[in-house]
Design an enzyme around this catalytic site. Sequence first.
Site, short mmCIF file in Angstrom:
data_model
loop_
_atom_site.label_atom_id
_atom_site.label_comp_id
_atom_site.label_asym_id
_atom_site.label_seq_id
_atom_site.Cartn_x
_atom_site.Cartn_y
_atom_site.Cartn_z
N LYS A 37 0.84 -1.22 0.00
CA LYS A 37 0.00 0.00 0.00
C LYS A 37 0.86 1.26 0.00
CE LYS A 37 -1.88 1.58 4.07
NZ LYS A 37 -1.49 2.96 4.33
N ASN A 38 1.86 1.27 0.90
CA ASN A 38 2.60 2.52 1.08
C ASN A 38 3.62 2.80 -0.02
OD1 ASN A 38 1.03 3.12 3.24
ND2 ASN A 38 2.51 2.50 4.80
N CYS A 46 -6.92 8.91 8.86
CA CYS A 46 -7.13 8.11 10.07
C CYS A 46 -6.57 8.80 11.31
CB CYS A 46 -6.58 6.70 9.90
SG CYS A 46 -4.82 6.64 9.76
N ARG A 95 -2.98 15.53 12.45
CA ARG A 95 -1.60 15.14 12.11
C ARG A 95 -0.93 16.29 11.35
NH1 ARG A 95 -2.28 9.30 9.51
NH2 ARG A 95 -0.03 9.33 9.20
N ASP A 104 3.35 0.19 12.45
CA ASP A 104 2.18 -0.43 11.82
C ASP A 104 1.99 -1.89 12.23
OD1 ASP A 104 1.67 1.94 10.29
OD2 ASP A 104 3.42 1.40 9.11
N ARG A 156 -9.21 -0.29 3.69
CA ARG A 156 -8.30 0.73 3.16
C ARG A 156 -6.96 0.10 2.77
NH1 ARG A 156 -6.63 4.22 7.39
NH2 ARG A 156 -5.09 4.68 5.79
N1 EPU Z 1 5.29 14.43 11.53
C1 EPU Z 1 5.47 15.74 11.85
N2 EPU Z 1 5.30 16.66 10.86
C2 EPU Z 1 4.97 16.33 9.59
C3 EPU Z 1 4.79 14.96 9.27
C4 EPU Z 1 4.96 14.04 10.27
O1 EPU Z 1 5.75 16.09 12.98
O2 EPU Z 1 4.85 17.24 8.75
C5 EPU Z 1 5.47 13.42 12.58
C6 EPU Z 1 4.22 12.57 12.81
O3 EPU Z 1 3.29 13.22 13.64
C7 EPU Z 1 4.80 11.33 13.42
C8 EPU Z 1 6.17 11.23 12.77
O4 EPU Z 1 6.42 12.50 12.16
O5 EPU Z 1 4.97 11.49 14.80
C9 EPU Z 1 6.32 10.16 11.74
O6 EPU Z 1 5.25 10.23 10.86
P1 EPU Z 1 5.50 10.02 9.30
O7 EPU Z 1 5.48 11.37 8.64
O8 EPU Z 1 6.65 9.11 9.06
O9 EPU Z 1 4.23 9.26 8.92
P2 EPU Z 1 3.61 9.30 7.53
O10 EPU Z 1 4.66 9.52 6.52
O11 EPU Z 1 2.44 10.21 7.55
C10 EPU Z 1 3.88 6.79 6.89
C11 EPU Z 1 2.92 5.68 6.56
C12 EPU Z 1 2.24 5.22 7.84
C13 EPU Z 1 3.30 4.73 8.82
C14 EPU Z 1 4.34 5.82 9.05
C15 EPU Z 1 5.50 5.27 9.84
C16 EPU Z 1 2.20 6.25 4.35
C17 EPU Z 1 1.10 6.73 3.49
N3 EPU Z 1 1.92 6.18 5.63
O12 EPU Z 1 3.09 7.82 7.44
O13 EPU Z 1 1.40 4.14 7.48
O14 EPU Z 1 2.70 4.40 10.02
O15 EPU Z 1 4.85 6.30 7.80
O16 EPU Z 1 6.33 6.27 10.24
O17 EPU Z 1 3.27 5.90 3.88
C18 EPU Z 1 -0.38 2.65 7.75
O18 EPU Z 1 0.03 2.08 6.73
O19 EPU Z 1 -1.26 2.17 8.51
C19 EPU Z 1 0.20 3.94 8.10
C20 EPU Z 1 -0.36 4.79 8.96
#
Ligand code: EPU
Length: 420
Positions: A22-23, A116, A123, A307, A400
């Site tokens: 997915k990711n 989510c 977020r 995850d 999803r």
């Molecule tokens: N964060 C910030 N500022 C930002 C973005 C993120 O402070 O602008 C923080 C978040 O609040 C969090 C940390 O950075 O504490 C890490 O979040 P990250 O940005 O890595 O998460 P993401 O990129 O939004 C992706 C995956 C998630 C997975 C995380 C693991 C995708 C679409 N989503 O999310 O996947 O949990 O990386 O770090 O690639 C899932 O598949 O269920 C899922 C939620």
Amino acid sequence: MIKFIIQGGKPIGGEIAVGGAKNEAIKLIPAALLSNSPVIVRNMPDIEDCKRCLELFQDLGGTVEHTGEEVILTAPAEIKTTLEPKFANKLRASIMFVAPMLARSGKAVFPHPGGCVIGAGIRPIDLFTDGFASMGVDIDFSDGLYHLSTKKLKACNYFFTTVSVTGTESMMMAATMAEGTTTLKNCAMEPEIQALAEHLNNCGARITGAGTPTITIEGVTGLAGAPVSVIPDRLETGTFAILAAAARAKLKITRCHPGHLDSLLTIFKKMGIIFETGPDWIQMISYPEKIPAYNLKTHEYPGFPTDLQSPFTVLMTQAHGTSLIHETIYERRLLFTDMLTQMGANITMCDPHRVVIQGPTPLHGRSLTSPDLRAGISMIIAGAIASGKTEIDNIYQIERGYEQIDTRLRAIGVDIVRSE
Ligand code: EPU
């Protein structure tokens, strides 16, 4: 309301094949906006998040063609510059369209992305806005919308103050067509990032270092299309391996990449779980009479993925002794443990990031609601090993990210039906 209904305690075994990640898939769709000729995607999972991203791609002017096993994505000559709230409000991954929009047209207007509920409050997207600003993008927030504009993206040196998967991928995509050479530091290292970089390079980008903390991108004037096959979903692989452990099942997981799951498989070894791996399979073989408790701490890749924390937490309700689960990434990802407590687990929440589990405790079927994707699949695991009937509501959250999960789990023995 559509539900999953599970009659627990049935023996599990046989083989289950893993789908495309997915990711990675939901990044390849926006990335196709960068290419001036079609991108052919193979092994695209048929899940709700991909469907929403494909709808958004079309709304921005792209065309999507399904031909058997392939999805062909063609970017429009001119991209619409607004992400409609009906998409952005529901899907956190909508933010992944912003970098390609800026690279192609220099403009992007969008509301704060929804999706989510696993982080604290809303977020944040500060890493994206800071990153784009350092590439010369003007950012204004008015009428509830972000308005981003630039004449031409400029290369930058950017340090991520927090390691972020989508932040890394966004800056990498933006930099492919920026003027000059960009260096990104403290990048996330997930295999999906490396896969996206390889695809972009096949399209003509010049990216080095993806999969390490420092990524360098030499800007080019344009990208062509290329075929790409989505890598196996390591989180689905891990989910099935944990289901097998919780049910003490001799399960073979195929079409996967065991090398992407070193963190989980190393912990399995420490616990005395016996398994074998091949180039694209994991055979779960046997379990100690008493699975020992384990203190888990989630970490960015290659550490233990957040995850897989929720499925692992279910497994620890069946382990002997006291386990501490420390969720370091998301504040709300342990709230679902309240539902495991309702099923009979002995779990104490210390603070939003930590729970203590005393095991083993038998679980009993209950009526539950899935708050998010990974908590939802964990309730299915809990239901499969519980006595009696478990009903799970709000299954959109599960669908999803897991394709035809009821059909696939039925084939390995789980008594699960999808019911209106
Ligand atoms: N964060 C910030 N500022 C930002 C973005 C993120 O402070 O602008 C923080 C978040 O609040 C969090 C940390 O950075 O504490 C890490 O979040 P990250 O940005 O890595 O998460 P993401 O990129 O939004 C992706 C995956 C998630 C997975 C995380 C693991 C995708 C679409 N989503 O999310 O996947 O949990 O990386 O770090 O690639 C899932 O598949 O269920 C899922 C939620």
